[in-house]
Design an enzyme around this catalytic site. Structure first.
Site, short mmCIF file in Angstrom:
data_model
loop_
_atom_site.label_atom_id
_atom_site.label_comp_id
_atom_site.label_asym_id
_atom_site.label_seq_id
_atom_site.Cartn_x
_atom_site.Cartn_y
_atom_site.Cartn_z
N GLY A 233 -13.68 98.87 80.48
CA GLY A 233 -14.27 100.25 80.71
C GLY A 233 -15.91 100.94 79.91
O GLY A 233 -16.59 101.40 79.95
N ARG A 307 -17.59 111.04 93.48
CA ARG A 307 -17.88 111.08 91.82
C ARG A 307 -17.94 112.61 91.63
O ARG A 307 -17.66 113.17 90.94
CB ARG A 307 -18.30 110.00 91.66
CG ARG A 307 -17.86 109.27 91.19
CD ARG A 307 -18.25 108.16 90.52
NE ARG A 307 -17.93 108.54 89.34
CZ ARG A 307 -18.23 108.84 88.08
NH1 ARG A 307 -19.57 108.33 88.16
NH2 ARG A 307 -18.26 108.68 87.13
N CYS A 338 -16.29 121.46 104.28
CA CYS A 338 -15.87 123.06 104.12
C CYS A 338 -15.32 123.54 103.24
O CYS A 338 -14.15 123.54 102.56
CB CYS A 338 -14.87 123.58 105.10
SG CYS A 338 -16.18 123.38 106.99
N1 LLP Z 1 -8.76 98.14 82.98
C1 LLP Z 1 -7.60 99.28 83.80
C2 LLP Z 1 -6.47 99.23 83.16
C3 LLP Z 1 -8.31 100.14 84.15
O1 LLP Z 1 -7.48 101.21 84.32
C4 LLP Z 1 -9.82 100.44 84.56
C5 LLP Z 1 -9.87 101.37 84.81
C6 LLP Z 1 -10.39 99.77 84.50
C7 LLP Z 1 -9.94 98.18 83.80
C8 LLP Z 1 -12.12 99.37 84.83
O2 LLP Z 1 -12.41 99.93 84.32
P1 LLP Z 1 -14.78 100.11 84.10
O3 LLP Z 1 -14.65 99.10 83.43
O4 LLP Z 1 -14.99 100.36 85.66
O5 LLP Z 1 -14.71 101.31 83.48
N2 LLP Z 1 -12.41 106.85 89.10
C9 LLP Z 1 -13.22 107.28 87.53
C10 LLP Z 1 -12.82 105.85 87.09
C11 LLP Z 1 -11.43 105.46 86.37
C12 LLP Z 1 -11.22 104.43 85.73
C13 LLP Z 1 -9.62 103.73 86.68
N3 LLP Z 1 -9.83 102.74 85.23
C14 LLP Z 1 -14.16 107.07 88.38
O6 LLP Z 1 -15.48 107.67 89.56
O7 LLP Z 1 -15.62 106.89 86.92
#
Ligand code: LLP
Length: 404
Positions: A233, A307, A338
């Protein structure tokens, strides 16, 4: 990405020249950036010595996973496909964690067979299924329990995961109940408490709250976990020079937690490792002037990069060649699909844009190609890895005749 004499370079490769060799749109990544991000992440948490499991959902390119593996990282996977891909990249099962609210019996069975480090379960029914399969296989399986700490990560609503109303994890009350119920199980060994409160988090305070919720649960239950999986996150700076996550403070919070609890910390970063390593290189098909706006119609679209359409998220768009002729008119950078939402960015002014100009949509390394689709029956773009003066096609552009 840097400009040399008004020409955009990724490492030592001139992007305009590259676009003459590779047909646009294509994703291009920098090896050096990736290496630096991994080293930076390790440095930020060096006193904690965590197991870093790259979140494969953010980018699952095999070549990229191999690089990440070579830097010693493990993987966080959420499907059998991602697990297979991580194994194919050579990541050791003992460095793989499996998250997600809806693992099927087939996926659980496969994960058990592969002897991965942890299956992070998210409900009582999932625990029961794991137990049943493990019993049949005469195995004792290491699991994590995902806590929903009811914390607002202060990020986009659509990528928040740690509040009670979100589908993820188990509330504190149920968590304690399940711990009691399953801690003597013959086929399940609850080794880990896992959390993940959301994505693109730029404030360390929700993390701090999250750690104190974990602390109080451990105190209440006196349960001895081997691992605490804090998820990922960590946000990145899409705007350049805006707010950054204070890693020092987050790391200090964890250090203080570790003084009280002897556990191994796991992280699951995705975006912070791969996000700013990539950009989507696109060509201008048309510039369409209307009374109020210039529509810059690109050859990339929401099917290539979702995104902005999906979350309204901001990505800088920069020219491959700067011409320093500013036009003070609204510029909307859009794709050919479209749908009105097929729009990347709107700016009050921009340099003069001509047809066939090449532009880079920045910071598209995470949740870029993985979200690409064939919408409007368009092909998915190629991926290129740049390392110093060399580039390599790490995934080919789809063949239109295979998809059409
Ligand atoms: N661990 C779990 C359980 C997760 O659900 C996620 C992301 C991560 C780790 C990795 O998170 P990161 O470090 O990448 O923030 N498609 C969305 C983001 C969805 C994230 C889903 N879970 C976007 O483009 O912002």
């Amino acid at each position: 990405m840097k400009y040399r004499n008004n020409n955009l370079y990724v490492e030592n490769i001139n992007i305009r020249s590259l676009s003459n060799k590779i047909s646009t749109p294509f994703y291009c990544y920098s090896f050096d950036r990736l290496k630096n991000n991994i080293n930076e992440f390790k440095k930020n948490f060096s006193t904690i010595n965590p197991l870093i499991c790259f979140s494969v959902k953010s980018n699952n390119n095999l070549n990229i996973l191999k690089i990440i593996k070579n830097f010693g990282l493990g993987a966080d996977v959420v499907s059998k496909g991602e697990l297979l891909r991580a194994l194919k990249a050579g990541i050791k099962p003992q460095k793989i964690v499996f998250s997600g609210v809806g693992k099927t019996p087939d996926e659980i069975s496969f994960a058990i067979q592969k002897k991965i480090l942890l299956i992070n379960a998210e409900s009582e029914n999932e625990l029961k299924i794991i137990q049943k399969i493990a019993y049949k296989k005469k195995k004792k399986v290491n699991v994590g329990l995902r806590l929903n700490p009811n914390i607002d990560a202060k990020t986009l609503k659509k990528i928040s995961t740690g509040r009670n109303e979100d589908k993820f994890g188990i509330s504190d009350k149920n968590f304690i109940k399940l711990l009691k119920k399953f801690h003597n199980s013959k086929n399940i060994n609850i080794k880990c408490l896992s959390v993940h409160i959301g994505s693109q988090i730029l404030d360390y305070r929700p993390y701090s709250k999250m750690v104190s919720v974990i602390d109080s649960i451990i105190k209440k239950t006196k349960y001895k976990f081997d691992y605490i999986d804090l998820g990922g996150g960590m946000g990145i700076d899409y705007h350049l020079n805006s707010k950054k996550l204070d890693y020092k403070k987050y790391s200090l919070v964890i250090k203080n937690f570790l003084k009280k609890h002897k556990v191994k910390i796991i992280f699951e970063p995705g975006r912070s490792i791969i996000g700013n390593t990539g950009s989507l290189i696109s060509k201008v098909i048309y510039v369409k002037s209307s009374l109020k706006k210039n529509f810059v119609i690109l050859d990339s679209a929401m099917n290539d990069f979702m995104r902005p359409a999906l979350y309204g998220s901001y990505h800088r768009i920069i020219p491959a060649i700067k011409n320093n002729k500013v036009i003070k008119k609204i510029h909307d950078f859009v794709g050919p699909i479209c749908e009105t939402t097929d729009s990347f960015l709107s700016l009050k002014k921009y340099q003069k844009v001509n047809e066939n100009d090449v532009l880079a949509i920045c910071d598209t390394g995470a949740y870029g190609i993985v979200l690409a689709s064939n919408y409007n029956l368009r092909t998915k773009p190629a991926e290129i890895m740049i390392n110093k003066s060399n580039f390599k096609v790490i995934s080919k552009k789809e063949n239109i005749n295979k998809i059409a």
